[in-house]
Motif scaffolding. Structure first.
Motif, PDB file in Angstrom:
ATOM      1  N   ALA A  22     -54.013  22.480  -4.741  1.00 14.24           N
ATOM      2  CA  ALA A  22     -54.638  22.960  -3.506  1.00 14.24           C
ATOM      3  C   ALA A  22     -55.440  21.836  -2.865  1.00 14.24           C
ATOM      4  O   ALA A  22     -56.002  20.991  -3.542  1.00 14.24           O
ATOM      5  CB  ALA A  22     -55.545  24.140  -3.811  1.00 14.24           C
ATOM      6  N   ALA A  23     -55.482  21.806  -1.530  1.00 11.27           N
ATOM      7  CA  ALA A  23     -56.301  20.819  -0.835  1.00 11.27           C
ATOM      8  C   ALA A  23     -57.767  21.154  -1.034  1.00 11.27           C
ATOM      9  O   ALA A  23     -58.141  22.324  -1.121  1.00 11.27           O
ATOM     10  CB  ALA A  23     -55.950  20.817   0.648  1.00 11.27           C
ATOM     11  N   ALA A  24     -58.587  20.097  -1.126  1.00 12.09           N
ATOM     12  CA  ALA A  24     -59.995  20.323  -1.431  1.00 12.09           C
ATOM     13  C   ALA A  24     -60.877  19.424  -0.592  1.00 12.09           C
ATOM     14  O   ALA A  24     -60.495  18.318  -0.218  1.00 12.09           O
ATOM     15  CB  ALA A  24     -60.250  20.065  -2.919  1.00 12.09           C
ATOM     16  N   GLY A  25     -62.081  19.861  -0.287  1.00 11.92           N
ATOM     17  CA  GLY A  25     -63.061  19.072   0.439  1.00 11.92           C
ATOM     18  C   GLY A  25     -64.294  19.899   0.682  1.00 11.92           C
ATOM     19  O   GLY A  25     -64.228  21.126   0.706  1.00 11.92           O
ATOM     20  N   CYS A  26     -65.436  19.229   0.828  1.00 12.44           N
ATOM     21  CA  CYS A  26     -66.675  19.997   1.021  1.00 12.44           C
ATOM     22  C   CYS A  26     -67.706  19.157   1.731  1.00 12.44           C
ATOM     23  O   CYS A  26     -67.587  17.940   1.858  1.00 12.44           O
ATOM     24  CB  CYS A  26     -67.222  20.500  -0.299  1.00 12.44           C
ATOM     25  SG  CYS A  26     -68.027  19.230  -1.278  1.00 12.44           S
ATOM     26  N   ARG A  27     -68.742  19.837   2.197  1.00 16.90           N
ATOM     27  CA  ARG A  27     -69.906  19.187   2.787  1.00 16.90           C
ATOM     28  C   ARG A  27     -71.138  19.818   2.133  1.00 16.90           C
ATOM     29  O   ARG A  27     -71.217  21.054   1.992  1.00 16.90           O
ATOM     30  CB  ARG A  27     -69.925  19.398   4.295  1.00 16.90           C
ATOM     31  CG  ARG A  27     -71.132  18.762   4.989  1.00 16.90           C
ATOM     32  CD  ARG A  27     -71.001  18.786   6.513  1.00 16.90           C
ATOM     33  NE  ARG A  27     -70.832  20.138   7.023  1.00 16.90           N
ATOM     34  CZ  ARG A  27     -69.727  20.569   7.623  1.00 16.90           C
ATOM     35  NH1 ARG A  27     -68.674  19.774   7.759  1.00 16.90           N
ATOM     36  NH2 ARG A  27     -69.649  21.807   8.079  1.00 16.90           N
TER      37      ARG A  27
END
Length: 717
Positions: A22-27
């Motif tokens: 799964a694609a992932a990323g955060c702030r």
């Protein structure tokens, strides 16, 4: 006291999703919303920029050695500077572009530098949606749990009986600091966070609960200045006990007196304006008329509902920082026992919750506080209240119990003069039970009142100051590691309300320290020396409580290690030369006060006292007026024993030879007498009784009284 807010925005990051590939990323937005010497409040916002996830673990390293002391909306564990926050049950899922927030109180020293890097589910945040990667399913790390709840032990006390348990398993850690509540206030549905933000709390006792009016029990009218002072001293919540029984009209409406309600509302408004969480209740109504509910369900329930309906309407649109507590210390007459009384209380608690919720507005999610029977922490009472929580399925509820310590120590009876293993076991046992029953299940607990029953500035000497300080330190620590919010019962014995100062600054300092850290204590806060003859070295045992000894000080002067004192392990020894100097002319009483200082927490005061064995003289009197002439000679009375010729206990509480201080006997240091009360003689048989007076120096002296009807004689032989 509150520093400027510090915000760190980490604009993006890579995170491992629950689903493989799964694609992932955060702030991550890390904001210090308030800061004060030694403490701070932080809010953390995590925005998911990738595919939806279900279950998250955010980790970071504190660059300046900070520590998390109390979280909300997450479970936080630490190992050195490494910190991990894990979702709780209701915020595990984060949709794409959604944000989950949590916060915590923390401690710092030297610097409070914000962390620069966060990882989510094991992958470092970098600022972009990353390429697919295998999932790492985070598992929630359980928080350290206090030891198992102990079994109940019988006690002759009329209160909750002492219990036994091993020491709690969690290691010492700081707790919420005396700061304003977090600016990002916990939201409805997060009762644990709201109750955490209420720590520490203070009771406006013997005021609006007084009968018939606010000043009837000796306290002055409540002022904005007084509330401001209490808030400035670090208290985050205030409990306003209120007795309504003589402030409403007759059935069927039971209309609240407009002037009384207006005055209550004024003080609630002032308190909210100061930033307090505010808790109001039905207080002495519990024993004045609610206790008759089993015998007259219709009348009592109608009255109860009418009062809460009016209060719910009055405060319907008030801030969520206003909290309702159903009944203070509920108790009932006419039941077959505590089991039936538990059922009766369940009816009243559930009626209260449903009525308040039905009133709508802010009351739909307002925090409501439900007591156990007698506000007792006995397991059967906790289990009964658990049944009420299970029945209601309401996320905005908290449980409340009261804690006044092991009864012999709390009242100074049965030889309970010291903070000993009995007092410790009772404290740990009670707090373990409420933690295991409620907090471990996500139900917050408020210790709605705590102190010692006989600690009263108008009756000095019942509780020895140093022993009380040990109790205060232990209550603060044991509540903190179990995430219990405590509300000090102050009917006037702690805060001097006219002058806005603490009656004993050292007691306040120990309480304040206990909110965030442990303090060192010692086996005693008194060193007794003879009036004449050679002074020899004296030793005390240090109770380090996880800190370390730093040194001794008198005023602004440090005492010299090796010359004035030595330390070997936990033994502090004051040298003969130092004691001789400190004793000065060796007048009876306290000659000097020194402080043991530790690397954290409140200092420990030690009085250097000159005394000789007290002397007494013959006396005559009656059962209504009898005093023993006593030259105290610098010593202080600890307790009194009373025995008949066969060694059996004489006087009240005939299960113990040690009588209750002040209730049956009382020293008068100004008049140089010890008064034996009529209440003592009321339960003494005619004939000879042997009295043994125990003093804090360790001295014991014997006196004899003979009662014949209403006449009493006393002698030293």
């Amino acid at each position: 006291m509150v520093a400027g807010a510090l915000a760190v925005l980490l604009p993006a990051g890579v995170m491992t999703a629950v689903n493989a590939q799964a694609a992932a990323g955060c702030r991550v937005a890390y904001t210090v919303t308030s800061q004060w010497p030694g403490g701070f409040t932080a809010d953390v916002g995590v925005t998911n920029l990738g595919d939806p996830i279900n279950g998250w673990r955010l980790a970071w390293t504190f660059p300046s050695g900070q520590q998390v002391t109390q979280p909300w909306n997450s479970t936080i564990t630490s190992s050195g500077a490494q910190v991990t926050a894990v979702n709780v049950s209701w915020n595990a899922a984060i949709a794409t572009n959604a944000t989950v927030s949590f916060g915590f109180n923390g401690s710092w020293s030297g610097a409070n530098t914000a962390p620069s890097t966060f990882t989510l589910n094991g992958v470092t945040c970098t600022g972009n949606v990353g390429s697919p990667s295998p999932s790492v399913s985070p598992s929630r790390s359980p928080s350290a749990s206090p030891s198992a709840s102990p079994s109940r032990s019988p006690s002759p006390s009329p209160s909750a009986s002492p219990s036994r348990s091993p020491s709690p398993s969690p290691s010492p850690s700081p707790s919420p600091s005396p700061s304003p509540s977090p600016s990002a206030s916990p939201q409805p549905g997060d009762a644990m966070a709201r109750v955490a933000a209420m720590q520490p709390g203070w009771n406006l006792g013997n005021t609006f609960d007084a009968i018939p009016d606010e000043t009837s029990w000796g306290n002055p009218p409540t002022t904005q200045a007084m509330l401001h002072y209490v808030r400035s001293q670090g208290y985050n919540s205030i409990r306003i006990p209120i007795t309504w029984s003589n402030h409403h009209g007759p059935a069927p409406d039971y209309t609240l007196d407009a002037a009384w309600l207006s005055r209550v509302r004024q003080v609630v408004d002032w308190s909210l304006a100061e930033g307090f969480y505010v808790m109001i209740n039905l207080h002495h109504d519990s024993w004045q008329w609610i206790n008759g509910y089993p015998g007259d369900r219709t009348t009592v329930m109608n009255r109860y509902n009418a009062l809460w309906r009016q209060l719910a309407g009055t405060f319907r649109d008030y801030s969520q920082k206003l909290v309702f507590e159903s009944i203070n210390e509920p108790q009932f007459t006419g039941t077959s026992g505590d089991g039936e009384s538990d059922q009766v209380l369940n009816e009243l608690n559930t009626a209260f919750v449903r009525l308040v919720r039905a009133s709508g507005g802010g009351n739909a999610t307002r925090l409501l506080v439900l007591p156990t029977l007698y506000t007792s922490s006995e397991q059967a009472r906790l289990d009964a209240l658990t049944g009420t929580f299970n029945q209601l399925h309401d996320p905005n509820l908290a449980a409340t119990v009261h804690f006044y310590g092991w009864w012999p120590f709390s009242a100074n009876i049965a030889g309970g003069t010291r903070y000993d293993s009995n007092v410790e076991s009772d404290l740990v046992g009670g707090f373990d039970r409420v933690y295991n029953t409620f907090v471990s299940r996500g139900i917050p607990v408020i210790i709605g009142e705590w102190a010692l029953l006989a600690y009263d500035y108008t009756r000095p000497g019942i509780i020895e100051r140093g022993e009380f300080l040990k109790y205060i330190e232990a209550v603060g620590y044991n509540a903190r590691i179990r995430k219990l919010t405590t509300m000090l019962w102050d009917a006037g014995s702690f805060l001097e309300r006219n002058e806005l100062r603490w009656r004993d600054q050292g007691i306040y300092e120990m309480m304040k320290a206990s909110w965030t850290m442990r303090s060192g204590t010692a086996s005693s806060d008194q060193v007794y020396l003879p009036r004449s003859g050679t002074i020899t070295a004296r030793s005390l045992t240090l109770n380090l409580n996880g800190t370390s000894f730093q040194g001794l000080r008198q005023g602004g002067t440090n005492l010299a290690s090796g010359t004035d004192y030595t330390v070997s392990g936990n033994t502090l020894t004051l040298t003969a030369s130092a004691l001789t100097r400190l004793a000065g002319n060796r007048a009876y009483g306290v000659n000097a006060t020194i402080e043991a200082r530790f690397f954290q927490g409140a200092p420990w005061q030690i009085g250097i006292i000159t005394s000789d064995t007290p002397t007494q003289a013959a006396a005559t009197g009656t059962t209504s007026s009898f005093s023993i002439p006593t030259q105290f000679r610098g010593d202080q009375l600890a307790t009194m024993e009373a025995k008949y010729a066969d060694g059996s206990p004489a006087g009240p509480a005939n299960w113990t030879t040690f009588k209750e201080f002040w209730a049956t006997f009382q020293p008068d240091y100004t008049a140089n007498t010890i008064i034996l009360k009529p209440e003592f003689f009321a339960e003494v048989n005619d004939g000879r009784v042997t009295l043994t007076f125990h003093f804090w120096s360790g001295t014991k002296i014997t006196y004899y009284i003979t009662k014949s009807g209403a006449n009493v004689t006393g002698s030293t032989t």
